[in-house]
Design a protein around this motif. Structure first.
Motif, PDB file in Angstrom:
ATOM      1  N   PHE A  93       0.857  -1.179   0.000  1.00  0.00           N
ATOM      2  CA  PHE A  93       0.000   0.000   0.000  1.00  0.00           C
ATOM      3  C   PHE A  93       0.898   1.237   0.000  1.00  0.00           C
ATOM      4  CE2 PHE A  93      -1.942  -3.533   2.174  1.00  0.00           C
ATOM      5  CZ  PHE A  93      -3.148  -3.642   1.518  1.00  0.00           C
ATOM      6  N   LEU A 104      -0.328  -5.305   8.288  1.00  0.00           N
ATOM      7  CA  LEU A 104      -1.490  -5.806   7.546  1.00  0.00           C
ATOM      8  C   LEU A 104      -1.314  -7.249   7.119  1.00  0.00           C
ATOM      9  CD1 LEU A 104      -2.379  -2.711   5.422  1.00  0.00           C
ATOM     10  CD2 LEU A 104      -3.931  -3.925   6.918  1.00  0.00           C
TER      11      LEU A 104
ATOM     12  N   ARG B 165      -6.354  -1.601  14.439  1.00  0.00           N
ATOM     13  CA  ARG B 165      -6.145  -2.492  13.318  1.00  0.00           C
ATOM     14  C   ARG B 165      -7.318  -2.404  12.337  1.00  0.00           C
ATOM     15  NH1 ARG B 165      -2.877  -6.274  11.811  1.00  0.00           N
ATOM     16  NH2 ARG B 165      -3.662  -7.989  10.545  1.00  0.00           N
ATOM     17  N   LEU B 168      -6.757   0.483  10.201  1.00  0.00           N
ATOM     18  CA  LEU B 168      -5.666   0.221   9.263  1.00  0.00           C
ATOM     19  C   LEU B 168      -6.175  -0.609   8.090  1.00  0.00           C
ATOM     20  CD1 LEU B 168      -2.692   0.363   8.546  1.00  0.00           C
ATOM     21  CD2 LEU B 168      -2.294  -1.625   9.993  1.00  0.00           C
ATOM     22  N   ILE B 169      -6.982  -1.637   8.403  1.00  0.00           N
ATOM     23  CA  ILE B 169      -7.513  -2.489   7.342  1.00  0.00           C
ATOM     24  C   ILE B 169      -8.429  -1.686   6.436  1.00  0.00           C
ATOM     25  CG2 ILE B 169      -9.007  -4.475   6.884  1.00  0.00           C
ATOM     26  CD1 ILE B 169      -7.842  -5.720   9.453  1.00  0.00           C
ATOM     27  N   ARG B 171      -8.315   1.529   5.802  1.00  0.00           N
ATOM     28  CA  ARG B 171      -7.499   2.394   4.947  1.00  0.00           C
ATOM     29  C   ARG B 171      -6.813   1.583   3.860  1.00  0.00           C
ATOM     30  NH1 ARG B 171      -3.190   5.140   7.956  1.00  0.00           N
ATOM     31  NH2 ARG B 171      -3.537   3.707   9.667  1.00  0.00           N
ATOM     32  N   ALA B 172      -6.358   0.380   4.243  1.00  0.00           N
ATOM     33  CA  ALA B 172      -5.654  -0.463   3.279  1.00  0.00           C
ATOM     34  C   ALA B 172      -6.572  -0.836   2.123  1.00  0.00           C
ATOM     35  CB  ALA B 172      -5.135  -1.723   3.973  1.00  0.00           C
TER      36      ALA B 172
END
Lengths: 506, 306
Positions: A93, A104, B165, B168-169, B171-172
């Motif tokens: 990313f 991730l 988390r 974060l996921i 956004r990912a």
């Protein structure tokens, strides 16, 4: 090595509509073994590793790990079982930091601060320096790969799958990667290694399985088999090596003088004072790690990126201010690296794509009216001459495999009788036999007096076809040198060395 | 003209109220866009939330049940968008526009018998002695629970996006759906949940207009707040705090121009009425000059085909 294999696949079959990607594939990998998976494009290598990583479910057949049944429903399950995968692309990313990217890919990621420390420890132990808080979009290709490798290493994998890991690295970086992999293998981690580069496989791998059209067609011990024999097992026929006759370069066709330009993209690299001449009938090979100005150089030559007066000359004429269509009219043609979206419009048919760049030189357009029958004939000629495997010119560009589309976009430019041809990564992701035929076509074109610039990450390719070699580094072009007598070490230095990498502390 | 007619305390308290619908709608859309989906149907989900909340509050007599119904209504409508864009892979821009048109029409139909009805009032939170502090009390401690919920939600969304988390996921997935898919994240499921969160937030924002700010039901009463919310997300560079600032700015100038109209300032009403839009956009354009990039996969269709 023990008798129970780490991973045993038996009779794996996976069919997609219209094609059997894997047909009764069986494979055994011992702990610590470095196992190569070889095959042409579309031979089923990716499907096979995706099944092991839980991204694709097999239609039939079984997998066993340490002697017990192994059927991952999703990558998470595969990672939990100790399988790590380093992807060729599509798994980082850009806008996130190194540590976030790594988090991730982990099941139970620790807090970022603790993770950053782990990243530093692992990267030091394996000689892969990496700062955890940097944004991935700012990293070089080699550094990005380190992110992926470290992401896998942090999970203490039993099996590491690597899909074409060296395609973007300098020779020195490859050497360091191999040291890391050998160290892992010595520690008992098995590695499943996919690559088109047979010499690499010979120096790294303990054993190899060769796939052709989804079936296992043979096994070999790479260190005892020649690269040529392996290539012929992959292709199933004898391989032609591109040949060229001796020739003397003609008049100067393309003349770059102090070419400098800012990059149009924010993550790009500006071109800095590039001066070089290319003569008729000559091939200038340009190497260098991806992201050092290759895309920008191609745009500056194609006319997508306009430059100040006097920087780009063609047969004594200043063309720096001309757009792509005007340059095509003069005979300056280009084939960019990105096939889908740059070289070809994905959802348009091959006929339409042939029209897009061929309209000017093939006279497919008259006073704004398009001559579709002629465009169709042109597309059919490309398909026939370059052995593009597709049901017909009416099919969308997207439906072709990468290698076939590559043959189409290169063929489309070659058949327009260019005066100057600039290609970027002409055989990227193309199998050995198709690559050989593309290279032959480029050589034949040079033979007929075209001045050519070939930009590539594949040094073997550049050594094979170019007359002179130069490297792009940080947007600067090194002094071109005749290819004959050039050593790998010299090329590595021209490319800017190992970019601060150090040798693994084995 | 008599500027002394403007009571600064009532003015500030008023602009907090004016900003709240915008905060909800824009915050929901921010989460949706962070997941890589562009839902232009905010206005439609708001107006559906406005009528669902209004009707439920009137029928049950409970404003809080009304807000719950508004969130459910907005989320249900957004589920239609999620079905179109995530399952049938329809174009997001067209689907979002259709959602707005559908929401405006359908809410008019639902609301026919509620025109002119007065909804039950949601009481202010009782802060006890805090309410009696001069100036601070009337400004900050004399509002209903939903207004505070809006502020808390901004903090929560910021914290979730930055520190967890889950964030974060999210956004990912918005950054690169191919990469997220390759790592085994359920792109469609995550996006659908984000879209539903956005729908629920838009619904709450709509109900805040019909139950508290105005409080009555008229057709099309959201009056473009959904579109301002969309613009606000972009100009706030997808950052929750900046979004809050923009919403307060917009609410403040809206309130100010109303007060100025009341005070009889010699500026034509039309100029005053357009001023909040112009000033908010101008300020945010200047703020967003640092080129914070949009989520890289924003608006792109994802299909797990390879």
């Amino acid at each position: 090595m023990t008798d129970t294999p780490l991973l045993a696949l038996s009779g794996l079959t996976k069919a997609y509509p219209g094609v059997v990607a894997n047909d009764d594939v069986s494979l055994r990998i011992a702990p610590g073994e470095v196992h190569a998976l070889l095959g042409e494009n579309g031979a089923g290598k990716s499907t096979l590793v995706k099944m092991i990583y839980g991204l694709v479910k097999p239609d039939s057949g079984t997998m066993q790990m340490h002697g017990t049944s192994f059927a991952p429903q999703e990558p998470r399950a595969a990672r939990a079982a100790g399988v790590g995968m380093v992807f060729q692309h599509f798994s980082l990313f850009d806008a996130l930091s190194v540590a976030e990217n790594i988090a991730l890919g982990m099941e139970n990621a620790p807090r970022l601060r603790a993770l950053s420390k782990q990243i530093r420890d692992v990267s030091e132990a394996y000689g892969l320096p990496l700062a955890p808080d940097r944004i991935v979009g700012d990293l070089s290709a080699g550094e990005r790969q380190r992110v992926e490798i470290i992401r896998c290493l942090l999970q203490d994998p039993k099996l590491l799958i690597m899909d074409e890991p060296t395609s973007v690295l300098t020779p020195q970086e490859v050497e360091i990667l191999f040291k890391t992999l050998r160290k892992l293998s010595a520690e008992g981690t098995a590695i499943l290694y996919i690559s088109h580069k047979l010499e690499e496989i010979r120096s790294l791998c303990d054993s190899a399985t060769i796939l052709r059209l989804g079936k296992v067609v043979g096994h070999c011990t790479p260190s005892e088999t020649t690269a040529r024999d392996m290539a012929e097992m992959m292709v199933g026929s004898t391989l032609k090596t591109p040949t060229r006759a001796g020739k003397t370069p003609g008049a100067v066709k393309l003349d770059l003088r102090g070419l400098s330009a800012a990059s149009p993209s924010s993550f790009g690299m500006p071109l800095r004072d590039i001066t070089v001449q290319v003569r008729a009938g000559e091939i200038l090979g340009i190497g260098g790690v991806a992201g050092n100005g290759q895309d920008e150089l191609l745009s500056a030559l194609s006319g997508e990126l306009l430059t100040a007066a006097g920087m780009v000359g063609f047969e004594g004429q200043d063309v720096g201010q001309l757009g792509p269509t005007a340059r095509r009219h003069l005979g300056i043609l280009t084939a960019p690296e990105e096939r889908l979206g740059h070289a070809a419009a994905p959802d348009m048919s091959l006929t339409e794509n042939a029209m897009l760049t061929g309209a000017v030189r093939e006279k497919l357009e008259r006073r704004g009216m398009l001559n579709w029958p002629a465009a169709k004939r042109f597309a059919e000629r490309i398909i026939a001459d370059f052995d593009v495997r597709t049901p017909g010119p009416g099919n969308a560009a997207r439906s072709l495999s990468g290698g076939n589309l590559q043959k189409f976009v290169i063929g489309r430019e070659v058949l327009q009788r260019p005066q100057v041809l600039v290609v970027n990564q002409p055989t990227w992701g193309v199998d050995a036999s198709a690559a050989a035929s593309i290279r032959q076509a480029l050589l034949d074109l040079a033979e007929n007096g075209t001045a050519m610039i070939v930009i590539s990450q594949d040094l073997d390719e550049l050594m094979e076809i170019s007359d002179r070699f130069a490297a792009l580094n940080e947007g600067r072009l090194s002094e071109p040198r005749p290819v004959q007598g050039l050593t790998v070490d010299e090329i590595g230095l021209m490319m800017g060395g190992a970019n601060g990498m150090e040798v693994a502390h084995v | 003209m008599d500027l002394s007619a403007i009571n600064p305390i009532l003015f500030v308290a008023g602009f907090l109220v004016a900003a709240t619908p915008l905060i909800f709608a824009a915050l929901g859309e921010l989460v949706v866009e962070k997941s890589g989906v562009l839902n232009l149907g905010v206005e439609g989900m708001m107006i559906i939330g406005a009528i669902c909340g209004f009707a439920t509050a009137v029928e049950t007599g409970s404003p809080l049940l009304g807000f719950a119904a508004a969130a459910v209504g907005g989320a249900l409508l957004s589920l239609l968008f999620a079905f179109l864009t995530q399952i049938t892979l329809a174009n997001q821009v067209a689907s979002g526009l259709a959602l707005t048109l559908f929401g405006l029409g359908f809410s008019a139909l639902l609301g026919q018998s509620y025109v002119g009805v007065k909804p039950p009032r949601l009481p202010d939170v009782n802060f006890g002695p805090l309410h009696d502090i001069p100036v601070i009390g009337p400004i900050f401690f004399s509002h209903d629970i939903i207004l505070y919920l809006g502020f808390a939600l901004v903090v929560a969304v910021w914290a979730v996006l930055k520190f967890t988390r889950m964030g974060l996921i999210l956004r990912a997935v918005g950054e690169s759906h191919e990469a997220a898919h390759a790592l085994g994240y359920k792109v469609v499921r995550i996006r659908t949940l984000a879209i539903m969160f956005g729908g629920a937030c838009a619904g709450l924002g709509g109900a805040y207009i019909s139950l508290i700010r105005v409080p009555q039901w008229t057709e099309g009463m959201t009056a473009g707040v959904g579109w301002i919310a969309l613009a606000l997300v972009v100009f706030a560079s997808w950052k929750p705090w900046r979004l809050l600032l923009g919403a307060y700015l917009f609410g403040g100038i809206t309130q100010l121009q109303l007060n100025l109209q009341g005070a009889g300032v010699a500026i034509p009403v039309e100029y005053l009425a357009m001023s909040p839009y112009i000033i908010t956009i101008l300020v945010l354009v200047i703020l967003s000059a640092d080129k914070s990039a949009a989520p890289a996969s924003l608006g792109r269709i994802f299909h797990a085909s390879n």
